[in-house]
Design a protein around this motif. Structure first.
Motif, PDB file in Angstrom:
ATOM      1  N   ALA A 179     -10.563  15.536  17.332  1.00 11.92           N
ATOM      2  CA  ALA A 179     -11.579  14.486  17.384  1.00 11.92           C
ATOM      3  C   ALA A 179     -12.574  14.731  18.517  1.00 11.92           C
ATOM      4  N   VAL A 180     -12.056  15.173  19.683  1.00 11.43           N
ATOM      5  CA  VAL A 180     -12.931  15.394  20.833  1.00 11.43           C
ATOM      6  C   VAL A 180     -13.866  16.578  20.590  1.00 11.43           C
ATOM      7  N   ARG A 181     -13.374  17.586  19.893  1.00 19.98           N
ATOM      8  CA  ARG A 181     -14.146  18.827  19.726  1.00 19.98           C
ATOM      9  C   ARG A 181     -14.810  18.924  18.356  1.00 19.98           C
ATOM     10  N   ARG A 182     -14.934  17.801  17.661  1.00 20.11           N
ATOM     11  CA  ARG A 182     -15.465  17.877  16.303  1.00 20.11           C
ATOM     12  C   ARG A 182     -16.880  18.455  16.270  1.00 20.11           C
ATOM     13  N   GLU A 183     -17.730  18.059  17.240  1.00 16.08           N
ATOM     14  CA  GLU A 183     -19.088  18.613  17.263  1.00 16.08           C
ATOM     15  C   GLU A 183     -19.059  20.106  17.547  1.00 16.08           C
ATOM     16  N   GLU A 184     -18.228  20.538  18.485  1.00 16.68           N
ATOM     17  CA  GLU A 184     -18.119  21.963  18.792  1.00 16.68           C
ATOM     18  C   GLU A 184     -17.660  22.747  17.561  1.00 16.68           C
ATOM     19  N   ILE A 185     -16.705  22.162  16.833  1.00 18.66           N
ATOM     20  CA  ILE A 185     -16.203  22.833  15.629  1.00 18.66           C
ATOM     21  C   ILE A 185     -17.323  22.963  14.594  1.00 18.66           C
ATOM     22  N   ALA A 186     -18.097  21.895  14.450  1.00 20.57           N
ATOM     23  CA  ALA A 186     -19.197  21.942  13.481  1.00 20.57           C
ATOM     24  C   ALA A 186     -20.211  23.015  13.865  1.00 20.57           C
ATOM     25  N   ILE A 187     -20.559  23.118  15.167  1.00 22.65           N
ATOM     26  CA  ILE A 187     -21.501  24.148  15.625  1.00 22.65           C
ATOM     27  C   ILE A 187     -20.930  25.538  15.372  1.00 22.65           C
ATOM     28  N   MET A 188     -19.632  25.726  15.668  1.00 19.52           N
ATOM     29  CA  MET A 188     -18.992  27.028  15.436  1.00 19.52           C
ATOM     30  C   MET A 188     -19.075  27.408  13.964  1.00 19.52           C
ATOM     31  N   LYS A 189     -18.877  26.422  13.066  1.00 22.33           N
ATOM     32  CA  LYS A 189     -18.950  26.716  11.633  1.00 22.33           C
ATOM     33  C   LYS A 189     -20.368  27.069  11.214  1.00 22.33           C
ATOM     34  N   PHE A 190     -21.380  26.396  11.818  1.00 21.67           N
ATOM     35  CA  PHE A 190     -22.770  26.677  11.467  1.00 21.67           C
ATOM     36  C   PHE A 190     -23.164  28.106  11.825  1.00 21.67           C
ATOM     37  N   ILE A 191     -22.579  28.627  12.909  1.00 22.62           N
ATOM     38  CA  ILE A 191     -22.970  29.980  13.336  1.00 22.62           C
ATOM     39  C   ILE A 191     -22.018  31.050  12.791  1.00 22.62           C
ATOM     40  N   GLY A 192     -21.160  30.656  11.832  1.00 24.18           N
ATOM     41  CA  GLY A 192     -20.396  31.659  11.098  1.00 24.18           C
ATOM     42  C   GLY A 192     -18.939  31.817  11.477  1.00 24.18           C
ATOM     43  N   ALA A 193     -18.368  30.914  12.263  1.00 23.86           N
ATOM     44  CA  ALA A 193     -16.953  31.039  12.630  1.00 23.86           C
ATOM     45  C   ALA A 193     -16.074  30.848  11.396  1.00 23.86           C
ATOM     46  N   THR A 194     -15.039  31.684  11.285  1.00 22.10           N
ATOM     47  CA  THR A 194     -14.121  31.575  10.152  1.00 22.10           C
ATOM     48  C   THR A 194     -13.129  30.424  10.408  1.00 22.10           C
ATOM     49  N   ASP A 195     -12.461  30.004   9.329  1.00 18.53           N
ATOM     50  CA  ASP A 195     -11.464  28.935   9.463  1.00 18.53           C
ATOM     51  C   ASP A 195     -10.347  29.352  10.422  1.00 18.53           C
ATOM     52  N   ARG A 196      -9.899  30.596  10.321  1.00 19.53           N
ATOM     53  CA  ARG A 196      -8.831  31.072  11.195  1.00 19.53           C
ATOM     54  C   ARG A 196      -9.246  31.030  12.659  1.00 19.53           C
ATOM     55  N   PHE A 197     -10.493  31.393  12.922  1.00 17.55           N
ATOM     56  CA  PHE A 197     -11.010  31.398  14.298  1.00 17.55           C
ATOM     57  C   PHE A 197     -11.039  29.973  14.868  1.00 17.55           C
ATOM     58  N   VAL A 198     -11.371  29.005  14.015  1.00 13.74           N
ATOM     59  CA  VAL A 198     -11.435  27.620  14.458  1.00 13.74           C
ATOM     60  C   VAL A 198     -10.024  27.054  14.684  1.00 13.74           C
ATOM     61  N   ARG A 199      -9.112  27.414  13.801  1.00 13.19           N
ATOM     62  CA  ARG A 199      -7.750  26.867  13.896  1.00 13.19           C
ATOM     63  C   ARG A 199      -6.947  27.470  15.043  1.00 13.19           C
ATOM     64  N   ALA A 200      -7.208  28.730  15.366  1.00 11.12           N
ATOM     65  CA  ALA A 200      -6.364  29.468  16.320  1.00 11.12           C
ATOM     66  C   ALA A 200      -6.150  28.746  17.659  1.00 11.12           C
ATOM     67  N   PRO A 201      -7.210  28.234  18.317  1.00 10.90           N
ATOM     68  CA  PRO A 201      -6.996  27.575  19.618  1.00 10.90           C
ATOM     69  C   PRO A 201      -6.051  26.377  19.550  1.00 10.90           C
ATOM     70  N   PHE A 202      -6.105  25.630  18.451  1.00  7.92           N
ATOM     71  CA  PHE A 202      -5.230  24.470  18.316  1.00  7.92           C
ATOM     72  C   PHE A 202      -3.775  24.893  18.127  1.00  7.92           C
ATOM     73  N   VAL A 203      -3.571  25.963  17.355  1.00  9.54           N
ATOM     74  CA  VAL A 203      -2.210  26.470  17.168  1.00  9.54           C
ATOM     75  C   VAL A 203      -1.656  26.984  18.498  1.00  9.54           C
ATOM     76  N   VAL A 204      -2.501  27.740  19.236  1.00 10.22           N
ATOM     77  CA  VAL A 204      -2.073  28.255  20.543  1.00 10.22           C
ATOM     78  C   VAL A 204      -1.745  27.101  21.489  1.00 10.22           C
ATOM     79  N   GLU A 205      -2.569  26.057  21.448  1.00  7.96           N
ATOM     80  CA  GLU A 205      -2.329  24.895  22.300  1.00  7.96           C
ATOM     81  C   GLU A 205      -0.972  24.270  21.998  1.00  7.96           C
ATOM     82  N   GLY A 206      -0.658  24.099  20.720  1.00  6.34           N
ATOM     83  CA  GLY A 206       0.633  23.528  20.346  1.00  6.34           C
ATOM     84  C   GLY A 206       1.796  24.396  20.793  1.00  6.34           C
TER      85      GLY A 206
END
Length: 281
Positions: A179-206
């Protein structure tokens, strides 16, 4: 702050799990030691020959339920009886010197690997040739078996509750992060970030939350366990001859890898489940 709260809660869960495992393991050992003291006594027919007695012993030795057994001769049985019932009154015992009242009470004392199997073994021994009578401790066997079952059920219930609490908290932490990083995630997707790239930090955090939250309480628990054992042995010396506690190295040989694996697994599963439900990428 949510990550720190999750680490603290994960640490508390692993700590409680370690405390409960340590207590449960020591109780299990005490029960096993008590089971080892529960014996079945086998008496022979009055005219039983040495060959029949040996045959009974050989048949008993082949049973999987038997941990070990001892042959008690009539003379040994009388000596044990005198120590218990004629202590301090040797003159009364001397009257039986030439006439052993336990002449027909030679027996096998059988100790079981699992006291729950006592009934099956007793039925088998009663059918052997030359056996007059079999004494068993039904109440002790039933009590120890029931206590073992109760301890197992309680252990499973506590573990399930602690795991569920840990998964819930890690899921909430990852959900807040999304929820906190939703805007950052949206920007990352606009510039071509893959789903795996977006998910990875959250998995590492857990995973990191699970790892840190399991290592810290294990270190604390190790020192506390050793300190408690030292205190008990020093202050309650009478317990040393009655109860033996499991050494810390033996406890943590299993507890360390299993707790770390559990913490990392909970962190990974909690983050993956949350990402699947709340992260739309």
């Amino acid at each position: 702050m949510f990550s720190l709260a999750s680490i603290a809660t994960m640490g508390a869960c692993i700590f409680l799990l370690g405390v409960f495992y340590s207590i449960g393991s020591n109780f299990n050992q005490m029960v096993r030691e008590a089971e080892e003291g529960v014996a079945i006594t086998v008496f022979f027919n009055e005219n039983a020959t040495d060959d029949q007695i040996k045959a009974v012993g050989k048949a008993i030795s082949k049973r999987d339920e038997v941990a070990h057994y001892d042959f008690i001769s009539a003379d040994e049985a009388w000596e044990d009886y005198k120590e218990i019932y004629f202590e301090g009154n040797e003159k009364a015992a001397a009257n039986f010197k030439e006439d052993n009242p336990l002449a027909e009470d030679a027996n096998y004392e059988i100790y079981l690997a699992d006291v729950a199997e006592q009934e099956d073994l007793v039925k088998y021994i009663e059918g052997l040739d030359g056996v007059r009578e079999v004494h068993q401790s039904e109440v002790a066997a039933r009590t120890l078996t029931d206590f073992n079952s109760l301890l197992t059920y309680i252990s499973i219930g506590v573990i399930i509750i602690l795991v569920a609490v840990a998964i819930f908290l890690i899921s909430n932490t990852v959900m807040v992060g999304i929820a906190v990083r939703r805007e950052e995630i949206a920007i990352m997707k606009f510039i071509g970030a893959t789903d795996r790239f977006v998910r990875a930090p959250f998995v590492v955090e857990g995973v990191v939350i699970g790892l840190v939250g399991s290592v810290l309480p294990l270190a604390l628990l190790y020192f506390l366990y050793n300190a408690i054992l030292t205190y008990v042995y020093d202050k309650f010396t009478a317990l040393n001859s009655m109860v033996s506690f499991i050494p810390a190295d033996q406890i943590f040989r299993f507890l360390i890898p299993s707790s770390i694996l559990l913490g990392v697994g909970i962190g990974y599963i909690g983050s993956r489940v949350t990402l699947k439900r709340h992260l739309k990428v």
